[in-house]
Design a protein around this motif. Structure first.
Motif, PDB file in Angstrom:
ATOM      1  N   LYS A 104     -11.598  19.787  82.236  1.00 12.42           N
ATOM      2  CA  LYS A 104     -12.985  19.918  82.587  1.00 12.42           C
ATOM      3  C   LYS A 104     -13.426  21.317  82.192  1.00 12.42           C
ATOM      4  O   LYS A 104     -12.863  22.302  82.661  1.00 12.42           O
ATOM      5  N   SER A 106     -28.867  22.776  94.213  1.00 10.25           N
ATOM      6  CA  SER A 106     -29.213  23.557  95.407  1.00 10.25           C
ATOM      7  C   SER A 106     -28.162  24.604  95.749  1.00 10.25           C
ATOM      8  O   SER A 106     -28.295  25.318  96.746  1.00 10.25           O
ATOM      9  N   THR A 118     -26.868  16.620  96.954  1.00  9.82           N
ATOM     10  CA  THR A 118     -26.460  15.222  96.816  1.00  9.82           C
ATOM     11  C   THR A 118     -25.153  14.977  97.579  1.00  9.82           C
ATOM     12  O   THR A 118     -24.459  15.917  97.977  1.00  9.82           O
ATOM     13  N   ARG A 145     -33.429  24.460 112.134  1.00  9.92           N
ATOM     14  CA  ARG A 145     -33.451  24.862 110.721  1.00  9.92           C
ATOM     15  C   ARG A 145     -34.838  25.400 110.342  1.00  9.92           C
ATOM     16  O   ARG A 145     -34.967  26.445 109.703  1.00  9.92           O
TER      17      ARG A 145
HETATM   18  N1  LIG Z   1     -26.358  23.787 104.617  1.00 13.27           N
HETATM   19  C1  LIG Z   1     -27.461  23.981 103.899  1.00 13.27           C
HETATM   20  O1  LIG Z   1     -28.516  24.220 104.434  1.00 13.27           O
HETATM   21  C2  LIG Z   1     -27.383  23.892 102.421  1.00 13.27           C
HETATM   22  C3  LIG Z   1     -26.303  23.316 101.840  1.00 13.27           C
HETATM   23  N2  LIG Z   1     -26.210  23.179 100.489  1.00 13.27           N
HETATM   24  C4  LIG Z   1     -25.059  22.471  99.972  1.00 13.27           C
HETATM   25  O2  LIG Z   1     -24.736  22.856  98.683  1.00 13.27           O
HETATM   26  C5  LIG Z   1     -24.251  21.726  97.927  1.00 13.27           C
HETATM   27  C6  LIG Z   1     -25.104  21.502  96.743  1.00 13.27           C
HETATM   28  O3  LIG Z   1     -25.326  20.117  96.422  1.00 13.27           O
HETATM   29  P1  LIG Z   1     -26.039  19.770  95.054  1.00 13.27           P
HETATM   30  O4  LIG Z   1     -27.390  20.406  95.000  1.00 13.27           O
HETATM   31  O5  LIG Z   1     -25.996  18.313  94.888  1.00 13.27           O
HETATM   32  O6  LIG Z   1     -25.071  20.464  94.053  1.00 13.27           O
HETATM   33  P2  LIG Z   1     -25.458  21.338  92.773  1.00 13.27           P
HETATM   34  O7  LIG Z   1     -26.315  20.511  91.894  1.00 13.27           O
HETATM   35  O8  LIG Z   1     -25.976  22.667  93.208  1.00 13.27           O
HETATM   36  O9  LIG Z   1     -24.056  21.491  92.103  1.00 13.27           O
HETATM   37  C7  LIG Z   1     -23.209  22.552  92.483  1.00 13.27           C
HETATM   38  C8  LIG Z   1     -21.854  22.311  91.879  1.00 13.27           C
HETATM   39  O10 LIG Z   1     -21.200  21.297  92.614  1.00 13.27           O
HETATM   40  C9  LIG Z   1     -20.418  20.524  91.747  1.00 13.27           C
HETATM   41  N3  LIG Z   1     -20.887  19.133  91.788  1.00 13.27           N
HETATM   42  C10 LIG Z   1     -22.091  18.666  92.196  1.00 13.27           C
HETATM   43  N4  LIG Z   1     -22.116  17.329  92.105  1.00 13.27           N
HETATM   44  C11 LIG Z   1     -20.900  16.951  91.628  1.00 13.27           C
HETATM   45  C12 LIG Z   1     -20.304  15.699  91.327  1.00 13.27           C
HETATM   46  N5  LIG Z   1     -20.930  14.522  91.487  1.00 13.27           N
HETATM   47  N6  LIG Z   1     -19.028  15.696  90.854  1.00 13.27           N
HETATM   48  C13 LIG Z   1     -18.346  16.860  90.696  1.00 13.27           C
HETATM   49  N7  LIG Z   1     -18.869  18.055  90.957  1.00 13.27           N
HETATM   50  C14 LIG Z   1     -20.123  18.107  91.429  1.00 13.27           C
HETATM   51  C15 LIG Z   1     -20.535  21.096  90.374  1.00 13.27           C
HETATM   52  O11 LIG Z   1     -19.547  22.108  90.243  1.00 13.27           O
HETATM   53  P3  LIG Z   1     -18.614  22.217  88.934  1.00 13.27           P
HETATM   54  O12 LIG Z   1     -19.525  22.099  87.780  1.00 13.27           O
HETATM   55  O13 LIG Z   1     -17.881  23.503  89.077  1.00 13.27           O
HETATM   56  O14 LIG Z   1     -17.712  21.047  89.054  1.00 13.27           O
HETATM   57  C16 LIG Z   1     -21.873  21.766  90.456  1.00 13.27           C
HETATM   58  O15 LIG Z   1     -22.027  22.768  89.530  1.00 13.27           O
HETATM   59  C17 LIG Z   1     -24.226  20.614  98.862  1.00 13.27           C
HETATM   60  O16 LIG Z   1     -23.008  20.662  99.472  1.00 13.27           O
HETATM   61  C18 LIG Z   1     -25.312  21.001  99.817  1.00 13.27           C
HETATM   62  O17 LIG Z   1     -25.134  20.327 101.010  1.00 13.27           O
HETATM   63  C19 LIG Z   1     -27.163  23.655  99.651  1.00 13.27           C
HETATM   64  C20 LIG Z   1     -28.276  24.278 100.175  1.00 13.27           C
HETATM   65  C21 LIG Z   1     -28.471  24.443 101.600  1.00 13.27           C
END
Ligand SMILES: NC(=O)C1=CN([C@@H]2O[C@H](COP(=O)(O)OP(=O)(O)OC[C@H]3O[C@@H](n4cnc5c(N)ncnc54)[C@H](OP(=O)(O)O)[C@@H]3O)[C@@H](O)[C@H]2O)C=CC1
Ligand SMILES: C=C(O[C@H]1[C@H](O)[C@@H](CO)O[C@H](OP(=O)(O)OP(=O)(O)OC[C@H]2O[C@@H](n3ccc(=O)[nH]c3=O)[C@H](O)[C@@H]2O)[C@@H]1NC(C)=O)C(=O)O
Length: 363
Positions: free
Chosen positions: A25, A118, A179, A261
């Motif tokens: 990867k 995010s 997500t 929140r």
């Molecule tokens: N508690 C809170 O208030 C907040 C929490 N968050 C959390 O941050 C995270 C961000 O989610 P999201 O916006 O969807 O992620 P992002 O789109 O920000 O992705 C972040 C990284 O996560 C990995 N990733 C995301 N989806 C996948 C997948 N399907 N398979 C493999 N790797 C994946 C990838 O890392 P790589 O490329 O290195 O594999 C990607 O670069 C969540 O856990 C969210 O809950 C975010 C903001 C606020």
């Protein structure tokens, strides 16, 4: 780690076996605590250009729309920061995900999977590779309280739906912008709950194009960490099965969390949630340390430490990635000087050019 199931091919689209041999990867994300400046200049592959023969700009391949050089990462990130990516593909089902991965492999493109962006800081220079946006949003009820969910399904949406149905375990997901895949990858958590608590199994696609189902009992999660962050052959998380229990008070609890929140975080502003992990075993949060260092409201260009919650940095207008990186460095330095505590980033910085393999995250 025990990996159950199958090396099945889906829809005849499994990747060629050579993929697993030649393509790790091509991870490009490192925690910011790694020296990104050195890395950028000493380890980047500056000769990394891609010519894809016989392919028009913005064409379709096996039903996939491939967009070249136009998509701005700032539009895919809650921070609203980031330049263009060379290739951009949206995938709506698992077959398309495998096709997109195969496209990247066949054309030697680095790729990254993102959900709602995010938790990412994209660079103003963009990303020299292919960004695959995960829109795999199915939801399948297996039995009472057990759901198999596509990794592109909104975590907030899932959490809200479950709580309204009187299921407990995902109340904390209300208001979280990511997500299901991102939540599993980061082991997202809040209010004393975390994703790992209710995961039953996780389906992944490997760089070899194989689907595997990993059982919770074989997955070891920690605070904001998951085995996926170190998995050499992970291409993407495709689906997660959650197991929840019934509780009359789930929705009420969720509404309380949401209210908390709203009153303690800069909801509605451009942020990536908590910038730093909370230090372990210190009994004090990153936000409190930054606050006590007097840094609320401090800014570099368009990047600013939120006045509402000091561990949230907001793009107050035209923040560049450089502004945000400098603000992060500044805050780290000031907190270290004042309290001797080395903060560690939770957000992931996406290198524009570096050809890193395995991020080896600093936990
Ligand atoms: N508690 C809170 O208030 C907040 C929490 N968050 C959390 O941050 C995270 C961000 O989610 P999201 O916006 O969807 O992620 P992002 O789109 O920000 O992705 C972040 C990284 O996560 C990995 N990733 C995301 N989806 C996948 C997948 N399907 N398979 C493999 N790797 C994946 C990838 O890392 P790589 O490329 O290195 O594999 C990607 O670069 C969540 O856990 C969210 O809950 C975010 C903001 C606020
Ligand atoms: C936002 C995220 O998750 C959040 C999650 O929403 C909340 C709610 O449970 O708990 C964590 O924040 P947190 O530890 O800062 O929790 P909070 O309850 O807001 O604050 C903790 C303590 O710090 C104090 N605090 C916080 C912010 C601030 O500017 N000043 C301050 O003094 C608070 O008063 C409180 O006593 C998660 N962050 C991390 C890094 O663990 C995220 O992961 O992106």
């Amino acid at each position: 780690m025990r990996k159950s199931t199958s090396k099945e091919m889906i829809g005849g689209l499994a990747l060629t076996s050579s993929l697993s041999q030649t393509t790790k990867k091509p991870s490009k994300l490192l925690p910011l605590s790694h020296s990104y400046r050195q890395a950028r200049f000493s380890q980047c592959n500056h000769n990394h250009t891609h010519t894809i023969k016989n392919q028009r700009l913005n064409h379709r391949l096996n039903g996939l729309k491939i967009v070249r050089g136009e998509k701005l990462l700032r539009d895919l990130s809650t921070w609203g920061i980031g330049g263009p990516c060379n290739y951009y593909i949206e995938v709506f089902n698992q077959n398309q995900l495998v096709s997109a991965l195969r496209f990247c492999h066949e054309n030697s493109l680095r790729f990254m999977i993102i959900g709602r962006g995010s938790n990412c800081l994209f660079d103003d220079l963009g990303f020299d590779g292919c960004v695959i946006l995960n829109r795999i949003e199915f939801l399948e009820r297996i039995e009472s309280g057990v759901f198999r969910v596509g990794s592109g399904f909104g975590f907030n949406r899932l959490g809200t739906m479950c709580s309204i149905k009187g299921l407990t375990g995902l109340e904390f997901a209300g208001g979280i912008p990511g997500t299901v895949g991102g939540a599993a990858y980061m082991n997202a958590g809040a209010n004393g709950q975390e994703t790992a608590d209710i995961v039953d199994s996780v389906e992944i696609v490997t760089t070899g194009g194989q689907f595997q189902t990993l059982l919770r009992v074989d997955l070891s999660f920690g605070y904001r960490s998951s085995p996926f962050q170190d998995m050499q052959d992970l291409a993407a998380i495709a689906a997660v099965t959650f197991r929840l229990r019934h509780s009359e008070s789930a929705r009420r609890k969720q509404l309380e969390y949401l209210e908390r929140r709203r009153s303690s975080q800069p909801v509605g502003e451009k942020s990536a949630g908590s910038v730093f992990r909370n230090p372990s075993n210190l009994g004090v949060s990153a936000g409190e340390l930054i606050d006590r260092a007097g840094l609320k409201g401090v800014r570099v260009g368009g990047a600013m430490v939120s006045n509402i919650h000091a561990n949230f940095f907001v793009n107050s207008g035209e923040s560049t990635s450089r502004d945000m990186l400098q603000l992060i460095s500044l805050v780290k330095e000031m907190v270290y000087q004042k309290f001797g505590v080395q903060l560690k980033e939770e957000v992931l910085y996406v290198y524009p050019h570096c050809n890193y393999l395995n991020p080896n995250r600093d936990k």
